[in-house]
Design a protein around this motif. Structure first.
Motif, mmCIF file in Angstrom:
data_model
loop_
_atom_site.group_PDB
_atom_site.id
_atom_site.type_symbol
_atom_site.label_atom_id
_atom_site.label_comp_id
_atom_site.label_asym_id
_atom_site.label_seq_id
_atom_site.Cartn_x
_atom_site.Cartn_y
_atom_site.Cartn_z
ATOM 1 N N VAL A 1 -50.048 -21.138 47.696
ATOM 2 C CA VAL A 1 -48.872 -21.810 47.169
ATOM 3 C C VAL A 1 -47.725 -20.815 47.277
ATOM 4 N N PHE A 2 -46.615 -21.298 47.774
ATOM 5 C CA PHE A 2 -45.425 -20.468 47.927
ATOM 6 C C PHE A 2 -44.472 -20.802 46.794
ATOM 7 N N GLU A 3 -43.751 -19.790 46.363
ATOM 8 C CA GLU A 3 -42.803 -19.978 45.273
ATOM 9 C C GLU A 3 -41.435 -19.494 45.723
ATOM 10 N N LEU A 4 -40.478 -20.391 45.665
ATOM 11 C CA LEU A 4 -39.083 -20.090 45.980
ATOM 12 C C LEU A 4 -38.381 -19.850 44.651
ATOM 13 N N ARG A 5 -37.831 -18.646 44.484
ATOM 14 C CA ARG A 5 -37.175 -18.304 43.220
ATOM 15 C C ARG A 5 -35.718 -17.935 43.481
ATOM 16 N N THR A 6 -34.853 -18.410 42.613
ATOM 17 C CA THR A 6 -33.421 -18.137 42.716
ATOM 18 C C THR A 6 -32.941 -17.517 41.418
ATOM 19 N N TYR A 7 -32.290 -16.362 41.550
ATOM 20 C CA TYR A 7 -31.742 -15.641 40.410
ATOM 21 C C TYR A 7 -30.230 -15.644 40.502
ATOM 22 N N TYR A 8 -29.560 -15.907 39.380
ATOM 23 C CA TYR A 8 -28.099 -15.849 39.288
ATOM 24 C C TYR A 8 -27.762 -14.733 38.305
ATOM 25 N N THR A 9 -27.007 -13.757 38.776
ATOM 26 C CA THR A 9 -26.671 -12.619 37.929
ATOM 27 C C THR A 9 -25.312 -12.820 37.256
ATOM 28 N N LEU A 10 -25.111 -12.055 36.222
ATOM 29 C CA LEU A 10 -23.794 -11.975 35.606
ATOM 30 C C LEU A 10 -22.858 -11.248 36.571
ATOM 31 N N ARG B 1 -37.639 -3.220 33.249
ATOM 32 C CA ARG B 1 -36.650 -4.242 32.879
ATOM 33 C C ARG B 1 -35.680 -3.702 31.831
ATOM 34 N N ASP B 2 -36.233 -3.103 30.799
ATOM 35 C CA ASP B 2 -35.386 -2.582 29.720
ATOM 36 C C ASP B 2 -34.452 -1.477 30.225
ATOM 37 N N ALA B 3 -34.970 -0.601 31.074
ATOM 38 C CA ALA B 3 -34.144 0.488 31.617
ATOM 39 C C ALA B 3 -33.024 -0.058 32.495
ATOM 40 N N SER B 4 -33.326 -1.116 33.259
ATOM 41 C CA SER B 4 -32.303 -1.678 34.149
ATOM 42 C C SER B 4 -31.226 -2.440 33.385
ATOM 43 N N GLU B 5 -31.507 -2.793 32.144
ATOM 44 C CA GLU B 5 -30.554 -3.554 31.336
ATOM 45 C C GLU B 5 -29.929 -2.709 30.223
ATOM 46 N N VAL B 6 -30.010 -1.396 30.357
ATOM 47 C CA VAL B 6 -29.455 -0.518 29.334
ATOM 48 C C VAL B 6 -27.943 -0.732 29.177
ATOM 49 N N ASN B 7 -27.265 -1.131 30.247
ATOM 50 C CA ASN B 7 -25.822 -1.398 30.187
ATOM 51 C C ASN B 7 -25.515 -2.884 30.063
ATOM 52 N N GLY B 8 -26.496 -3.666 29.642
ATOM 53 C CA GLY B 8 -26.294 -5.102 29.456
ATOM 54 C C GLY B 8 -27.232 -5.929 30.315
ATOM 55 N N LYS B 9 -27.394 -7.164 29.904
ATOM 56 C CA LYS B 9 -28.255 -8.104 30.625
ATOM 57 C C LYS B 9 -27.790 -8.247 32.068
ATOM 58 N N ILE B 10 -28.726 -8.553 32.956
ATOM 59 C CA ILE B 10 -28.436 -8.724 34.376
ATOM 60 C C ILE B 10 -28.301 -10.205 34.731
ATOM 61 N N LEU B 11 -29.213 -11.021 34.227
ATOM 62 C CA LEU B 11 -29.254 -12.424 34.638
ATOM 63 C C LEU B 11 -28.342 -13.302 33.792
ATOM 64 N N GLU B 12 -27.695 -14.236 34.480
ATOM 65 C CA GLU B 12 -26.834 -15.216 33.824
ATOM 66 C C GLU B 12 -27.667 -16.257 33.087
ATOM 67 N N LYS B 13 -28.802 -16.630 33.689
ATOM 68 C CA LYS B 13 -29.696 -17.641 33.109
ATOM 69 C C LYS B 13 -31.098 -17.394 33.647
ATOM 70 N N ALA B 14 -32.049 -18.141 33.151
ATOM 71 C CA ALA B 14 -33.431 -17.992 33.605
ATOM 72 C C ALA B 14 -33.524 -18.324 35.102
ATOM 73 N N PRO B 15 -34.394 -17.618 35.818
ATOM 74 C CA PRO B 15 -34.555 -17.907 37.252
ATOM 75 C C PRO B 15 -35.028 -19.339 37.481
ATOM 76 N N GLU B 16 -34.619 -19.893 38.615
ATOM 77 C CA GLU B 16 -35.099 -21.213 39.032
ATOM 78 C C GLU B 16 -36.305 -21.000 39.929
ATOM 79 N N SER B 17 -37.310 -21.858 39.786
ATOM 80 C CA SER B 17 -38.538 -21.707 40.547
ATOM 81 C C SER B 17 -38.971 -23.044 41.123
ATOM 82 N N VAL B 18 -39.376 -23.026 42.399
ATOM 83 C CA VAL B 18 -39.912 -24.210 43.058
ATOM 84 C C VAL B 18 -41.207 -23.798 43.735
ATOM 85 N N TYR B 19 -42.310 -24.471 43.417
ATOM 86 C CA TYR B 19 -43.587 -24.218 44.079
ATOM 87 C C TYR B 19 -43.688 -25.133 45.289
#
Length: 145
Positions: free
Chosen positions: A37-46, A117-135
């Motif tokens: 099964v393939f999963e297409l994921r889309t992330y939208y950042t701030l 994850r926590d280290a990468s977000e030390v200067n604030g959240k990265i993602l605008e919203k939860a990732p979108e996923s399509v199987y």
């Protein structure tokens, strides 16, 4: 120009067919006899956070995916604005839909992932919203299965 996710997803599938040339048939077959099964994921950042997300994926996330049974197929950013500056799209593969559920649970519980994850977000959240996923299932005429 408004970003058209459907057209971009179609383009990604063509690209994934091309990318499969980087994997031998034996490599893909060795990963299991059932249909993947393939999963297409889309992330939208701030705003301004896409480089942080890409750094996290480049240095950590892709390796952690592999450690948790996910196969990295490909990663893309749109060419056109506004999506170019805040969107990451990728395709991964799992042995099955049930395996995908287990893979994501193990990945999310991994202390190394949580630390990264926590280290990468030390200067604030990265993602605008939860990732979108399509199987997705590969068609019988797809070069990747």
């Amino acid at each position: 120009m408004r970003f058209n996710r459907s057209l971009f997803a179609l383009a990604l599938m063509f690209a994934a067919g091309y990318v499969v040339g980087q994997f031998s048939r034996a490599d893909l077959a060795a990963q299991g006899s059932g249909q993947k099964v393939f999963e297409l994921r889309t992330y939208y950042t701030l705003p301004g956070k896409l480089p942080d997300l890409q750094t996290r994926f480049r240095n950590h996330t892709t390796k952690l995916f592999e450690a948790h049974g996910m196969t990295n197929i490909g990663y893309w950013v749109p060419q056109d604005e506004p999506a170019h500056s805040n969107t990451l799209i990728y395709v991964i593969a799992h042995e099955s839909r049930e395996a995908a559920k287990k893979n994501w649970a193990a990945f999310g519980a991994d202390p190394e992932w949580q630390k990264v994850r926590d280290a990468s977000e030390v200067n604030g959240k990265i993602l605008e919203k939860a990732p979108e996923s399509v199987y997705m299932d590969a068609t019988d005429y797809s070069k990747i299965k």
